[in-house]
Scaffold this active site. Sequence first.
Site, short mmCIF file in Angstrom:
data_model
loop_
_atom_site.label_atom_id
_atom_site.label_comp_id
_atom_site.label_asym_id
_atom_site.label_seq_id
_atom_site.Cartn_x
_atom_site.Cartn_y
_atom_site.Cartn_z
N HIS A 137 8.98 -8.37 16.56
CA HIS A 137 8.31 -8.91 17.83
C HIS A 137 7.42 -9.78 17.81
CE1 HIS A 137 11.58 -6.29 19.84
NE2 HIS A 137 10.98 -5.32 19.12
N ARG A 204 -1.37 -2.39 0.11
CA ARG A 204 -1.91 -3.13 -0.89
C ARG A 204 -1.77 -2.66 -2.26
NH1 ARG A 204 -6.36 -0.37 -2.88
NH2 ARG A 204 -7.11 1.52 -2.00
#
Length: 249
Positions: A137, A204
């Site tokens: 979105h 990460r």
Amino acid sequence: MPKNENLFSPLGAWRRRAASRLVHRGWRWVQGAGAVTAERPGPLRFGRIGTGTRLAFPQGTIFGERWIHLGDYCIIGEQVTLTAGMMPGLDLGPEPVVRLGDGVVLGRGSHVVASRPVVFGNDVYCGPYVYVTSDNHSYDDPHEPIGRQWPRSAPVEIGSGSWLGAGAVILPGARLGRNVVVAAGAIVRGEVPDHSVVAGAPARVVRRWDPERGWEPPLRTPAPVPVPAGATHQQLAALAALTELEPEG
């Protein structure tokens, strides 16, 4: 004389057990009959469905099958959503949009939602409720409801041999290398190098394989010993018990 309410309880219990067995037996039959394979595609018309590939019943939302290509020996769990295009009935052109390599596993309740190419390499394993999408979105216009704004889209690629833990989310534009581990619940975007482990939201790199130095940081536990060919379950249980008795160090 008071009525004995337990007089017919054995008969009632037998009926309940019989009904339970019939329900479970019937549901197993329904699951087998409703599973989708190349030989029994049911109402679905995929662009390709490979040999040995099976979609468990009940399936999730599936549309745009013409632009979905499934490799050989894939396992698609129950309630897995596979969609190509923003909505059913769109013409997405001559090329496939969703491509699963050979031996891909999509765990129960996972979603693959794509309007741009989403490609899984071979032997990619996904835990339950993994979400992979090429669309997200946008909220550029502060005056327009977010659900009415045109989404941002980018291709996604997941390298061969990777493992995606339960609840992982792979966002548009993500490119995962070979043999990547995505921790449960991680949210991944951008590039992920080969032979690395990612975790967190946003994800990460927390561990990576170096050809000269091995895993960095080092693994905390030794590699599991492969099960010997031909070993019986009694032998494996005895071996496990012996291992537990061995002193540490």
